[in-house]
Scaffold this motif. Structure first.
Motif, short mmCIF file in Angstrom:
data_model
loop_
_atom_site.label_atom_id
_atom_site.label_comp_id
_atom_site.label_asym_id
_atom_site.label_seq_id
_atom_site.Cartn_x
_atom_site.Cartn_y
_atom_site.Cartn_z
N SER A 28 0.82 -1.21 0.00
CA SER A 28 0.00 0.00 0.00
C SER A 28 0.86 1.26 0.00
O SER A 28 0.33 2.36 -0.19
N ASN A 29 2.16 1.11 0.18
CA ASN A 29 3.07 2.25 0.25
C ASN A 29 3.23 2.95 -1.10
O ASN A 29 3.67 4.10 -1.17
N HIS A 30 2.89 2.25 -2.18
CA HIS A 30 2.97 2.87 -3.52
C HIS A 30 2.14 4.15 -3.58
O HIS A 30 2.57 5.15 -4.17
N VAL A 31 0.96 4.10 -2.99
CA VAL A 31 0.07 5.26 -3.03
C VAL A 31 0.63 6.42 -2.22
O VAL A 31 0.38 7.59 -2.52
N ASP A 32 1.41 6.12 -1.18
CA ASP A 32 2.02 7.17 -0.36
C ASP A 32 3.14 7.88 -1.10
O ASP A 32 3.20 9.11 -1.12
N PRO A 68 1.56 8.78 -5.54
CA PRO A 68 0.11 8.67 -5.70
C PRO A 68 -0.37 8.82 -7.14
O PRO A 68 -1.39 8.25 -7.51
N HIS A 118 1.48 7.91 -9.78
CA HIS A 118 2.17 6.94 -10.64
C HIS A 118 2.22 5.57 -9.98
O HIS A 118 3.11 4.78 -10.25
N ALA A 119 1.25 5.29 -9.09
CA ALA A 119 1.28 4.04 -8.34
C ALA A 119 1.19 2.82 -9.26
O ALA A 119 1.78 1.77 -8.98
N THR A 176 4.77 2.29 -10.63
CA THR A 176 5.70 1.78 -9.61
C THR A 176 5.35 0.35 -9.22
O THR A 176 6.24 -0.46 -8.98
N PHE A 177 4.05 0.02 -9.19
CA PHE A 177 3.67 -1.36 -8.87
C PHE A 177 4.09 -2.31 -9.98
O PHE A 177 4.53 -3.44 -9.71
N GLN A 191 5.07 11.72 -0.21
CA GLN A 191 5.17 11.66 -1.66
C GLN A 191 6.58 12.02 -2.13
O GLN A 191 7.13 13.04 -1.71
#
Length: 371
Positions: free
Chosen positions: A300-304, A307, A309-310, A313-314, A369
């Motif tokens: 869930s850290n991708h959104v942090d 946000p 480009h989650a 990055t995922f 971010q």
């Protein structure tokens, strides 16, 4: 606010994606169970088994980012149909190619490539946890029937998709959009996705989590059968760790990644010295259950940190995290062979990878971010 009701366009898409995700997961986990009787029939060496088990990850590794890109450019509907058809055909023909290791490995690579296209597309529409109920059924079928049955499901899915998928899923008062538009950030370079330490903390944690997961997914049926005397009924219990993983994923909340990496590391270390089948299942189930805490941690850290480009990055993180799937097959075979049939180095190695990932995540992760 619009209400979600049964049989709305949104609910049909969610149901279809759930079914596709189940087929995807089932087609991938059939081989670790089927390889036990297949090895008895074809007399494969442990190294050959390792390459067969890892072949799917080779294809999966190459198509993750492609799937995300094509879903945007060509449309999720078209990409998902093509990927389901391709992985279903690859599953159906597996028994016909099983007598040739080269042909079988090639087929498994194609299967992984198709599934790598499909999963980003499914997540592009809506995120769904994978079901592993096929693990309960497969040990009670012949290995050929497993591939034929689950391969056929894909063709049934395509017919349902054509019948039920709306031409415009984002119109109408009875629907809700499956993903919300995001504010676009400018001046973002590809190097920013590669050179950021907080992102590499996520990548390392994801890699470590998947190392243990692939060890369990690829080798647990073989280990239980060859080392602990498991039979067809016992191999059905390989579904238990995944059921526990799903339950913990729902109730874990904001538990720290520490639990998701360190917990499985400790229980895998204990698992490797247990010689009782029931206790082994309990320990590996606890390990997989604790691993689900990663859903509230680095996943869930991708959104942090990114946000806007989650998704990208995922895709990068999941591509890197597929490397364990490629390595676990041949590396495990080499370690077991070098240890005269003992598996302790395999599970202690997974323990070390998890602990290393935990340290890297704790020392470099942020909740602010960066992109």
């Amino acid at each position: 606010m619009a209400k979600i009701r049964w049989f709305t366009r949104t609910s049909r898409i969610v149901a279809l994606c759930s079914f596709a995700n189940f087929i995807n997961s089932a087609d991938r986990v059939i081989m670790p169970i089927a390889i036990v009787p297949m090895t008895d029939l074809f007399n494969w060496s442990l190294h050959s088994q390792g390459w067969i088990l890892s072949a799917c990850a080779f294809g999966y590794f190459t198509s993750q980012i492609l799937g995300s890109f094509w879903a945007t450019k060509l449309g999720a509907k078209n990409v998902l149909i093509c990927s389901v058809l391709l992985w279903s055909i690859a599953t159906l023909v597996t028994p016909l190619l099983a007598s040739s290791i080269t042909a079988l490995i090639s087929c498994r690579i194609i299967l992984g490539f198709a599934e790598g296209l499909g999963l980003p597309t499914i997540f592009h529409l809506v995120r769904i946890d994978r079901a592993n109920r096929s693990l309960v059924l497969c040990p009670h079928l012949t290995w050929e029937a497993c591939f034929y049955w689950f391969g056929s499901f894909g063709f049934i899915w395509v017919l349902l998709w054509y019948c039920l998928y709306p031409s415009d899923p984002y119109t109408g008062e009875d629907t809700l959009p499956l993903h919300m538009p995001k504010v676009i950030s400018h001046n973002i370079r590809w190097a920013d996705f590669i050179l950021s330490l907080p992102l590499w903390a996520i990548y390392a944690a994801h890699f470590a989590m998947n190392w243990s997961s692939y060890i369990i997914m690829q080798w647990l049926p073989t280990y239980l059968s060859r080392n602990l005397g498991g039979n067809a009924h016992s191999l059905s219990l390989t579904a238990v760790p995944y059921i526990v993983n799903s339950i913990f994923g729902v109730i874990s909340g904001r538990l720290m990644t520490c639990i998701g990496l360190v917990g499985p590391a400790l229980f895998l270390a204990i698992f490797c010295v247990v010689d009782n089948l029931a206790l082994a299942i309990i320990l590996v189930s606890i390990s997989m259950g604790l691993s689900a805490s990663n859903s509230a941690g680095h996943l869930s850290n991708h959104v942090d940190v990114a946000p806007n480009h989650a998704g990208t990055t995922f895709a990068i993180s999941n591509t890197i995290a597929t490397i364990p799937g490629i390595l676990c097959g041949p590396v495990t075979a080499s370690l077991v062979t070098a240890s005269d049939g003992k598996w302790i180095t395999v599970f202690l190695g997974a323990t070390f990878v998890n602990l290393t990932g935990a340290v890297l995540y704790f020392t470099n992760s942020v909740a602010t971010q960066v992109l």
